[in-house]
Design an enzyme around this catalytic site. Structure first.
Site, PDB file in Angstrom:
ATOM      1  N   ARG A 126       0.841  -1.198   0.000  1.00 51.25           N
ATOM      2  CA  ARG A 126       0.000   0.000   0.000  1.00 51.25           C
ATOM      3  C   ARG A 126       0.870   1.239   0.000  1.00 51.25           C
ATOM      4  O   ARG A 126       1.793   1.355   0.813  1.00 51.25           O
ATOM      5  CB  ARG A 126      -0.878  -0.017   1.250  1.00 51.25           C
ATOM      6  CG  ARG A 126      -1.983   1.034   1.241  1.00 51.25           C
ATOM      7  CD  ARG A 126      -2.807   0.896   2.500  1.00 51.25           C
ATOM      8  NE  ARG A 126      -4.069   1.593   2.435  1.00 51.25           N
ATOM      9  CZ  ARG A 126      -4.673   2.113   3.500  1.00 51.25           C
ATOM     10  NH1 ARG A 126      -4.129   1.985   4.703  1.00 51.25           N
ATOM     11  NH2 ARG A 126      -5.817   2.745   3.382  1.00 51.25           N
ATOM     12  N   ASP A 259     -13.900  -1.830   6.102  1.00 50.09           N
ATOM     13  CA  ASP A 259     -12.959  -0.870   6.700  1.00 50.09           C
ATOM     14  C   ASP A 259     -12.947  -0.973   8.235  1.00 50.09           C
ATOM     15  O   ASP A 259     -12.465  -0.067   8.921  1.00 50.09           O
ATOM     16  CB  ASP A 259     -13.230   0.571   6.273  1.00 50.09           C
ATOM     17  CG  ASP A 259     -12.065   1.499   6.596  1.00 50.09           C
ATOM     18  OD1 ASP A 259     -10.907   1.037   6.548  1.00 50.09           O
ATOM     19  OD2 ASP A 259     -12.301   2.675   6.918  1.00 50.09           O
TER      20      ASP A 259
HETATM   21  C1  0GY Z   1      -8.770   3.475   6.028  1.00 48.10           C
HETATM   22  C2  0GY Z   1      -8.750   4.912   6.183  1.00 48.10           C
HETATM   23  C3  0GY Z   1      -7.940   5.663   6.977  1.00 48.10           C
HETATM   24  C4  0GY Z   1      -6.767   5.237   7.633  1.00 48.10           C
HETATM   25  C5  0GY Z   1      -5.861   4.384   7.169  1.00 48.10           C
HETATM   26  O1  0GY Z   1      -3.830   3.315   7.184  1.00 48.10           O
HETATM   27  C6  0GY Z   1      -4.549   4.113   7.777  1.00 48.10           C
HETATM   28  O2  0GY Z   1      -4.228   4.696   8.813  1.00 48.10           O
HETATM   29  O3  0GY Z   1      -6.088   3.716   6.070  1.00 48.10           O
HETATM   30  C7  0GY Z   1      -8.294   7.081   7.131  1.00 48.10           C
HETATM   31  O4  0GY Z   1      -7.941   7.683   8.162  1.00 48.10           O
HETATM   32  O5  0GY Z   1      -8.965   7.646   6.220  1.00 48.10           O
HETATM   33  O6  0GY Z   1      -8.733   2.943   4.944  1.00 48.10           O
HETATM   34  O7  0GY Z   1      -8.804   2.790   7.022  1.00 48.10           O
END
Ligand code: 0GY
Length: 304
Positions: A126, A259
């Site tokens: 990612r 999510d």
């Molecule tokens: C998600 C969205 C968020 C966070 C992360 O890796 C992460 O910290 O992805 C967000 O804060 O929008 O996909 O979980």
């Protein structure tokens, strides 16, 4: 010595008693975007993290999977764990083959480490461009990583804000793998579905046959507020046209995920059962549902 990690101020805990979805998921459905957090005392959070979540363990994730009616998970490395993939790998290895993962790696990752991640079930990396979540990583470092993981037949997941797509366009176009966009590229859903920003995302997918999108996170993208304000059936209505457009235009290149445990939500925490009930509003036929929930994730993550 175990560490204690107080969660960030205002952090919302995930829903402890999600409802049972009314929508019956097709057999073999995959929750293709979810996370594990810690537990912090076993898998400490990264020093460079921008938030400290509440713990959300693999056991709790697997219990949710079963409760909602999913068969498999794709666990995505969250930024609070940085490039330390131990909690992710542990979840994949403990899943009995029912979880695959998307990791975060740095340029200095060795070939042996990549092979070990592959053996554990990791199938992607990612790249995060959301400025509130990560510090800048040079593009040449990311391209180098992408070329290395391409040899393992992995893909690259990208997370960015809609306004940043023009600037990221050329970089994304140069990625040598399948590219999966998180949460539809975070559209501003107060804009028309055929407005400039979302048109650009659709154009990007149209011009790049290797690009997929997750049609996830209505609770994150909606501007109309939490379900209680709208009634359960109408929850997140403003997100429906966006997700539906992608599902209907690119039925073989979309994925869906809960999510869970929903990091960084400030206003309300969704009931994951109600999120599942959102699916038939964006994938309106059994065929579209099967592609979104079974065929596409199985092809990408399990090679079937
Ligand atoms: C998600 C969205 C968020 C966070 C992360 O890796 C992460 O910290 O992805 C967000 O804060 O929008 O996909 O979980």
């Amino acid at each position: 010595m175990s560490e204690h990690f107080p969660k960030s101020p205002g952090w919302l805990d995930w829903c402890q008693n999600p409802s049972k979805p009314r929508f019956q998921l097709p057999a073999g459905s995959v929750d293709a975007h979810c996370h594990v957090f810690g537990p912090g005392e076993r898998f400490p959070y990264a020093i460079e993290r921008k938030y400290t979540p509440c713990d959300a363990s693999k056991e709790q994730l697997f219990a949710l999977r079963d409760h909602l009616g999913f068969e498999r998970n794709v666990v995505v490395q969250a930024t609070c764990h940085g490039a330390d993939n131990r909690a992710l790998v542990d979840a994949c290895l403990s899943s009995g083959g029912k979880a695959r993962g998307v990791a975060t790696v740095k340029r200095n990752v060795s070939d042996q480490e990549l092979d070990a991640l592959h053996a554990a079930g990791i199938r992607g990396v990612r790249f995060n461009f959301v400025k509130r979540l990560v510090d800048f990583t040079p593009r040449e470092e990311l391209i180098e990583i992408a070329h290395r993981v391409a040899k393992l037949n992995w893909h690259v997941v990208v997370y960015f804000e809609a306004v940043d797509l023009p600037e990221l366009w050329d970089f994304f176009s140069g990625l040598p793998t399948t590219v999966v966009i998180d949460h539809m590229g975070r559209p501003d859903v107060t804009q028309p579905v055929d407005g400039r920003d979302f048109e650009l995302l659709v154009k990007f997918m149209r011009e790049h046959a290797n690009v997929w999108s997750k049609v996830s996170c209505p609770e994150r993208l909606s501007a109309t507020g939490k379900p209680a304000l709208n009634g359960e059936q109408g929850a997140y209505q403003d997100v429906v046209p966006f997700a539906r457009r992608l599902v209907e235009t690119f039925p073989d290149r979309v994925l869906w995920g809960t999510d869970w445990p929903h990091p960084n939500l400030k206003n309300h925490m969704p009931d994951d059962g109600l999120l599942v009930d959102f699916i038939p509003r964006i994938a309106t036929t059994p065929e579209l549902q099967r592609k979104l929930l079974v065929d596409n994730p199985m092809r990408l993550y399990w090679g079937k």
